[in-house]
Motif scaffolding. Structure first.
Motif, PDB file in Angstrom:
ATOM      1  N   UNK A  84       0.835  -1.205   0.000  1.00  0.00           N
ATOM      2  CA  UNK A  84       0.000   0.000   0.000  1.00  0.00           C
ATOM      3  C   UNK A  84       0.867   1.252   0.000  1.00  0.00           C
ATOM      4  N   UNK A  85       1.964   1.223   0.747  1.00  0.00           N
ATOM      5  CA  UNK A  85       2.873   2.372   0.784  1.00  0.00           C
ATOM      6  C   UNK A  85       3.474   2.630  -0.596  1.00  0.00           C
ATOM      7  N   UNK A  86       3.879   1.567  -1.292  1.00  0.00           N
ATOM      8  CA  UNK A  86       4.444   1.722  -2.634  1.00  0.00           C
ATOM      9  C   UNK A  86       3.411   2.321  -3.584  1.00  0.00           C
ATOM     10  N   UNK A  87       2.172   1.877  -3.465  1.00  0.00           N
ATOM     11  CA  UNK A  87       1.100   2.396  -4.314  1.00  0.00           C
ATOM     12  C   UNK A  87       0.812   3.858  -3.982  1.00  0.00           C
ATOM     13  N   UNK A  88       0.822   4.194  -2.704  1.00  0.00           N
ATOM     14  CA  UNK A  88       0.598   5.585  -2.287  1.00  0.00           C
ATOM     15  C   UNK A  88       1.714   6.494  -2.813  1.00  0.00           C
ATOM     16  N   UNK A  89       2.954   6.006  -2.789  1.00  0.00           N
ATOM     17  CA  UNK A  89       4.068   6.805  -3.329  1.00  0.00           C
ATOM     18  C   UNK A  89       3.896   7.024  -4.826  1.00  0.00           C
ATOM     19  N   UNK A  90       3.465   5.975  -5.552  1.00  0.00           N
ATOM     20  CA  UNK A  90       3.241   6.117  -6.987  1.00  0.00           C
ATOM     21  C   UNK A  90       2.138   7.141  -7.254  1.00  0.00           C
ATOM     22  N   UNK A  91       1.062   7.051  -6.492  1.00  0.00           N
ATOM     23  CA  UNK A  91      -0.056   7.988  -6.679  1.00  0.00           C
ATOM     24  C   UNK A  91       0.362   9.412  -6.343  1.00  0.00           C
ATOM     25  N   UNK A  92       1.175   9.592  -5.301  1.00  0.00           N
ATOM     26  CA  UNK A  92       1.647  10.928  -4.934  1.00  0.00           C
ATOM     27  C   UNK A  92       2.543  11.498  -6.038  1.00  0.00           C
ATOM     28  N   UNK A  93       3.398  10.657  -6.613  1.00  0.00           N
ATOM     29  CA  UNK A  93       4.255  11.120  -7.706  1.00  0.00           C
ATOM     30  C   UNK A  93       3.424  11.492  -8.921  1.00  0.00           C
ATOM     31  N   UNK A  94       2.408  10.707  -9.210  1.00  0.00           N
ATOM     32  CA  UNK A  94       1.521  11.000 -10.326  1.00  0.00           C
ATOM     33  C   UNK A  94       0.774  12.316 -10.088  1.00  0.00           C
ATOM     34  N   UNK A  95       0.286  12.508  -8.879  1.00  0.00           N
ATOM     35  CA  UNK A  95      -0.420  13.746  -8.539  1.00  0.00           C
ATOM     36  C   UNK A  95       0.513  14.952  -8.637  1.00  0.00           C
ATOM     37  N   UNK A  96       1.750  14.801  -8.182  1.00  0.00           N
ATOM     38  CA  UNK A  96       2.713  15.897  -8.261  1.00  0.00           C
ATOM     39  C   UNK A  96       3.010  16.269  -9.710  1.00  0.00           C
ATOM     40  N   UNK A  97       3.105  15.254 -10.570  1.00  0.00           N
ATOM     41  CA  UNK A  97       3.344  15.515 -11.995  1.00  0.00           C
ATOM     42  C   UNK A  97       2.168  16.284 -12.606  1.00  0.00           C
ATOM     43  N   UNK A  98       0.944  15.893 -12.270  1.00  0.00           N
ATOM     44  CA  UNK A  98      -0.223  16.613 -12.783  1.00  0.00           C
ATOM     45  C   UNK A  98      -0.292  18.025 -12.211  1.00  0.00           C
TER      46      UNK A  98
END
Length: 122
Positions: A84-98
């Protein structure tokens, strides 16, 4: 985007596939609240059979979201937060890019507006 460690994409894919089902999300919520539980205990809290719970737990286990440990005749399941932590990090990186892209669009639009208003006759 950011560089991902090897296998990170597979972990995220597996987690997103596993949590796409509302029953599995509910199982994760129950396990997070209780700490650990057996399939029988979890089935008592859900409108599905123990066998269905075991199948859902197998999917969650394959995704790395839960682990089961045998205690006597029982298997007790608990949440494993790493996936879940790895997925949350991916989502945070995606959100930061957007966020970065949207800020750039806003900057370009505001600059175009300033340019057009400065060229209008007064």
């Amino acid at each position: 985007m950011t560089e991902e460690p090897p296998g990170a994409a597979e972990v995220v894919d597996s987690v997103l596939g596993a949590v796409a089902d509302p029953t599995r999300r509910q199982l994760l919520d129950l396990l997070a609240a209780q700490g650990e539980a057996t399939a029988t205990t979890l089935a008592e809290r859900l409108p599905i059979s123990r066998q269905a719970v075991v199948k859902h737990l197998a999917v969650l286990n394959a995704a790395g979201l839960v682990s089961g440990s045998r205690v006597g005749r029982e298997v007790r399941y608990a949440v494993r937060p790493a996936a879940l932590d790895a997925t949350a990090r991916w989502m945070a990186a995606l959100a930061a890019e957007w966020d970065r892209r949207l800020a750039n669009i806003k900057r370009v639009a505001e600059a175009a507006e300033r340019d057009s208003s400065s060229k209008r006759p007064q």
